[in-house]
Design an enzyme around this catalytic site. Structure first.
Site, mmCIF file in Angstrom:
data_model
loop_
_atom_site.group_PDB
_atom_site.id
_atom_site.type_symbol
_atom_site.label_atom_id
_atom_site.label_comp_id
_atom_site.label_asym_id
_atom_site.label_seq_id
_atom_site.Cartn_x
_atom_site.Cartn_y
_atom_site.Cartn_z
ATOM 1 N N GLY A 1 0.812 -1.214 0.000
ATOM 2 C CA GLY A 1 0.000 0.000 0.000
ATOM 3 C C GLY A 1 0.844 1.261 0.000
ATOM 4 N N GLU B 1 -6.932 -2.071 1.026
ATOM 5 C CA GLU B 1 -7.252 -2.908 2.191
ATOM 6 C C GLU B 1 -5.964 -3.588 2.593
ATOM 7 O OE1 GLU B 1 -10.061 -2.814 3.702
ATOM 8 O OE2 GLU B 1 -11.372 -1.878 2.213
#
Lengths: 501, 501, 501, 501
Positions: free
Chosen positions: B238, B255
């Protein structure tokens, strides 16, 4: 100048504050120095961040409707100081006084809107698939919010963000543009007065201001203690801020460039269109993020529209924005003037024909200020320069034949803030508003791209940033959401009917 | 092996497809190679992106309720293929069969939820401050959506994203984890069958799959033609994806990691807590993003809870996840096993005491597979290793005395996905759910952190990414919002009462 | 007749059921008796009410998403039986087969919509003004719902109500019109099959049917055990039911008469208008509650519109609705025919001029059926008879000059169900939709008043009843709302800052 | 008395107004006549209705945010006049001064809430199943609203209704209780001052007051020009008003009787419970619609609770409500006193045991006033008298053993307004709030049934009327909804895929 001092004083800014500092604030009206402010030091910024984090722990526990009371008081203070702050905005950002007042009014409006929100901040209750369970979502305060604003809305954008942030339970740290510090400071002082009236329910450090240049803003952008950064400015700035905040898993609200267009169809009321063009293309000297920059007009009405428009442009009162009746004030600085000249020249190289304007005005009267006659440049096609945002009163005119073509031209720019159509034809209008129409965050009908009400969400798509401020559910960005599933039974069933035993 | 072939065939995957390619898919059950698939080439990825962009122009014009019909058909296909896909998930990701089935059920559920949404996708109508004006906001299709998933939910996460994206008017490009391609492919084929039944209302290129490794995912992340990237995976991933997408002004749904905890108070039903711990700490061999990793237990009930828990751990059936009765299957690969060993060793160095587990299991039977006995490590404090997410069945136990302390420990990690409390004490429970409580995106009561229903929004705060999937208003991320102000009067009043004439 | 038997049988209605009863069902197609059903006795109705109340106590505990599964199954059953039920609707209510099928499709649609709702039924979480408090509102099941329907939508209206009621946690008791019992029964049987598949999660008495005439309906209306009565029918009926239910503090959903109009302006696409008029004025032989009854046309286009319209009317295929190509079937019975004749005669007395239709048709072929040529009557003004709803294919034509006048005529009737405008002029259209425009519950643009989608709320204002069915938040009427304030602090502050000690 | 005159004068009520009329207003504090007002004549009422209908046509065209400005001004006026109006409420309705002030504060709160709503009044935009179509719903002004209030909230209930009505675009006609006209009038005058400041944007007749008795209220109830009647009062009144309004197809908001209970479980904080009981059972001398009337306590804690409660009751300061420190003022009149005596006697006949109170107090000091010592009556079971609402400080105590029994007792009354539980046990609390729990419109936890915040919806189920005021989406009742489907294509597809050609 004594008027400035007394206005500032009424706004809570003491003489001592605006003298002797390193940061010079100049008025674009005449280029004169208005103030010299002390810059906040990096250590002070760090201190502010720490104080804000501490304030958060207390502020989040103050019930939202009580937080709403603070915002109500701020609204009262802004209402009270409307004339004064509007005047400062005008002298500092060069807007005409009507717009300066309108900007403060936006602050009043958002305070009232936020007051209403303070008893809502609605999450959802949700039915669960399991017996003896229920689900709900709650919105909780997020943490300190940094608000970094631009010179062109030095008061309202802070109010937009701070009113929502405060009601949502978040302390704020405000970094106004160096070019319009006084307006920001005056707005901030109104908030401080409200906090003083609100009393000790407001923790120390609830609202703070940071004065200075980009490196201070960067400190806010990079701080892991600031979960949300709201930044208004150029696409270039957003391209830096966005990834920086993302790399530390922060949230951001970016309000970046626009390249806003109006489609004028044969079914338009041309007189209304002309008035709308005027306000949105030359208002704030074309320095609104929502200023009209592109006019996409059906070939059959182009001549008629341009005739009316050129006449209206010829009549524009350009000059000191503080003088009643002026419609176009100065550009913010020489750099803005140079960028405008560069754009006009480039447009000409790319086939454009200057129909009006572009000349410097009032150079004798104001040798250190940059007034310009708003320009209209007719383009043979949407060339590279048209796809760029030039922050000034420069309107490109493009012709179209089929309606689909108008929409294609409209959308074929990287920015996506605001847009509008002038037409009384239902099919054209609805198509423009449809999934196949304007790809902007705002799409208006028979009003210009500029001048949003605070009830709707404000912001744009594509390189404009994708985020929203102001109305609708924009407040959600200032909060964290928590999904809660509560089991009050004595069983422990699993979702999706899974059996695990 | 012939069972695999026939299951795959029923799922629409031909023998030819799983032979001769460069990408080896291995089963964590026994380490055997299940398939060798051909990787998508970069040129093909570019082609897919172009096709997706073209498909978008058509798909956005298909009315949402009609798009809902496609998702309904997909739900039917998933319902039909539930056993088969569940089995593939099980053999490929190592989940026990019950969880494999549960995962496909989530796909069915989200299709039904999305079907309902297909007649909603509600924006707001808003009153205007100007006479003869109205405001509304509409949500419109956004564009191609890239869905990059992880091995541990190889079917459901694609379904979660694709069902919403498709209903919202967006084509999808799916990049499943290399470690669990077959499950993704089988789920994708079900969608293709639905598309075939749906007929020519679905444009070519509406749903595409990209098979291969990280560089292909990067192509999707960087493509300006893909306005939304939904990526499930590690915080490390991420930290790369977020800024890349931000730098091109794309949107993202991240997520990422969780470090999910349970607080057990003296008012807890300990037997329920034990059952919940078991499912959430050892289910999927601790390889859910919502797996329980930290147990924060009141000192007064720690001994009792641990006694029950150790007994339950001792009875755990570990082994082939396809065999009925197994509760704990293998880790996905040796790297996962090594990471687990490393974490346990580090925890011990940091003062931890291994109460149970950690040993490799069934090494003789499955020399190329990595079964492990779930571990419980008691820690004297929340040390550095505890703050990290270790993706396996490793549960840290921490004691607390005062309730505030429990919450402080709970929140003092960088991740913010899921959390829970076991208590029958209203004050404790509500405090845990309050603004001063858990800072996670999900906070449950008397159920574990794992196993969300699709009606609520799924996702987490802080380093988990801050975005949401599945229920509530998560669908809004797959659309663009447009705020429309329509003037149907013959006047042109400005907002905020500005006078410009 | 053997076709009827086999269709009924496929729909789960046995031969024995339709023979020997006292309630004769006749087909308006030829007047032939289709069935003789046994009426439910008053004692049985009381038994059903008691059973429903008992079923409620169990059904309300079944989680809403599980209740959604029942509705999903019902949708499957309706989809399966679509041809058959559509055919029964056609033979029993006299609709053309396309409309019969469309009606069952509405049942399918609402089941899918309700399925989506089954994971929503959202209340709000609300912030509290008091520390340590929170507020939420939940929607809970209400209790048994009586559904009393009319002959003209014998299948869909039951499905609309029952799908929502069931998902909301309410058992249903269905009283179909005596004139169209078989259609209702067939739809009900599909629900029973769904319940059977759903298994024992459905309590006994969850869905019941009452067959017979008005006195049985009255029992339902008056029963204190039925908190909600949904009744579709005439204003006369509503004037009785409304006060009765109100006097026992029950809730009601009334869908009563409409006197639906279309405004055609000079900016209309006249060809589209003609097609819309045709469907909405003569479809279902003018026996929809949303049928078009009044045409308010600008004087400048009246002649052109009437010319086109009369031509279209002249070409109408009138006859057996089961025969492909027929557009206008029979009236439901002689009483309807007589009422139509009476209205035409009265209109003539009040100055009206019959431009077309009104004659009985096919009397020789079907001596016991009541076919009529759809009538157009031009009126000099909106006289008393025009203000009444005549349930048949009778269209009054009124001219207007100024647009305000059109709206005034439009609103000057006691009913307020549906309305529409044909115009491509944005100002006209938006004015029609504005606060100063149509006062109906539904106001359409460039489509007729008839044929709503299930995503929006269906229903009308004024004498139409004021309630809503189908989409948007109509489901809320089937539930009770509870506002919950939870104090989880140790203090007991009072709202509004009251000090009481 | 001169204090009264000067307070009234400050509130805009002239001496002349309160003299010489036929309607005597007496203070329950000492029975003295406060004023004699002239009753509005039936002709005047008719005139007011006509004026209101005319005002509606103009007011509905004023943009909602501008209407919000009026309500903001009213809030300012109420804030300003808070002390004075609170004092009038106190002297006229007999509330203690703290409650009088709290009541005016509710007016301030609802004005601010309504101000926020004035930029919302959100309907939904909805996706259509047909290409080139869109759906939206708008909420539009409804028409004149009659507001009929009771003596016990003579100021706040008018403000609740009028603030919402005005923002929603509806004129109001206010009929205050004859027993508390002055409080209503003072609140109304504050609105008139706001209207005066608001200027000519407010049409004549926007807010009107009708002074007098029931027949005048009936005129409002029966007038077809008043689409919404909001009436607060007894169930008996509601049983008349409901059917009357229904018979003319009007809408109504009924806030009728409550028989509000508190469940005290073994897990309750008894000290908090006692404080809550005290405020809610004896506050306003038990004359709130949300007053606590039934205490359902677990047998194991009954003795302890009663001991504490009786001690607290013994210490209650009963007397002149204007005197600081008084907690219980007088009953409104002798009739209220007699009803209380009757209830106590009946309760005794039905097995009840008077534990405290019931005696008249201060009869010597105030021979014409009706002070009473609040009563506690222990009942062996929930007999007939307990099921009735007695409007005074009479608390029935009932014991329970199993929790289900507590809920059964709780719900076994015909009224359904407010309710609460005192418990720190999560399961008990959540069960109480669940579908199987309290059947009231309001269900609280660890606070009494009385004292709602304005952010939630206020109102009750069953014989309480079923409607809602104040927060959440209660505003929708003051508007009409219109569902709009707009076709902007050149095709005319029918919903449900019907083919009609």
């Amino acid at each position: 100048m004594s008027e400035l001092l007394s206005v500032l004083q009424r706004c809570g800014i003491a003489v001592g504050e605006i003298q002797g500092g390193a940061l010079a604030v100049r008025s674009p009206v005449d280029g004169a120095e208005l103030a010299r402010l002390r810059e906040t030091s990096p250590d002070e910024v760090n201190g502010s961040i720490a104080k804000s984090a501490a304030a958060f722990l207390k502020w989040r526990m103050v019930p939202a409707p009580v937080r709403g009371e603070l915002v109500r008081l701020w609204g009262e203070e802004l209402r009270e100081a409307r004339r004064d702050i509007g005047w400062i905005v005008s002298i500092e950002a060069g807007k005409i006084i009507e717009e300066g007042l309108g900007e403060v009014q936006e602050g009043v409006d958002i305070c009232e809107f936020a007051l209403g929100l303070s008893r809502q901040l609605h999450g959802k209750t949700i039915v669960s698939e399991r017996p003896g369970h229920r689900i709900m979502e709650q919105y909780h305060p997020l943490g300190p919010v940094a608000i970094i604003t631009a010179f062109n809305f030095p008061s309202a954008v802070f109010a937009w963000n701070a009113a929502l942030a405060l009601v949502c339970g978040d302390p704020v740290i405000f970094k106004p543009s160096e070019k319009a510090v006084l307006s920001g400071l005056a707005t901030f002082r109104a908030l401080e007065r409200a906090i003083a009236r609100f009393g000790d329910r407001a923790p120390d450090g609830l609202a703070q201001i940071v004065i200075g240049s980009a490196p201070l803003a960067e400190m806010l952008v990079e701080s892991p203690s600031i979960p949300l950064v709201s930044a208004t400015g150029s696409t270039r700035m957003g391209r830096i801020v966005g990834p920086k905040v993302a790399s530390r898993f922060g949230k951001r609200i970016l309000e970046l460039g626009g390249n806003n267009a109006m489609v004028v169809t044969p079914a338009a009321d041309l007189d209304m269109a002309v008035r709308a063009i005027l306000f949105s293309a030359v208002g704030t000297a074309g320095q609104r993020c929502t200023s009209l920059r592109r006019l996409i007009v059906h070939r059959s009405v182009k001549a008629a529209l341009l005739a009316k428009l050129l006449k209206a442009y010829a009549d524009l009162r350009i000059g000191n924005p503080l003088v009643a009746g002026t419609l176009v004030g100065p550009l913010i600085d020489q750099r803005a003037f140079d960028a405008l000249q560069h754009a006009i020249a480039t447009a000409q190289q790319q086939g454009g024909k200057v129909l009006a304007g572009g000349q410097r005005m009032l150079a004798e009267e104001f040798p250190n200020a940059w007034y310009v006659r708003p320009a209209i440049v007719e383009m043979p096609a949407q060339t590279a320069i048209v796809r760029e945002e030039t922050f000034g009163p420069l309107l490109y005119v493009l012709a179209y034949d089929a309606f689909d073509e108008a929409i294609a031209i409209h959308n074929d720019v990287p920015q996506g803030l605001s847009s509008c159509i002038f037409s009384n034809d239902l099919r054209e209008v609805e198509t423009f508003l449809s999934a196949a129409g304007s790809d902007c965050g705002m799409a208006n009908v028979n009003i210009g791209p500029s001048g949003a009400e605070i009830g709707g969400a404000f912001g744009g798509e594509k390189e404009t940033g994708g985020d929203r401020e102001s109305g609708s559910d924009a407040w959600k960005q200032y909060m964290r959401r928590t999904t809660n599933t509560i089991n009050f039974s004595k069983e422990l069933p699993l979702a999706q009917g899974i059996n695990f035993s």
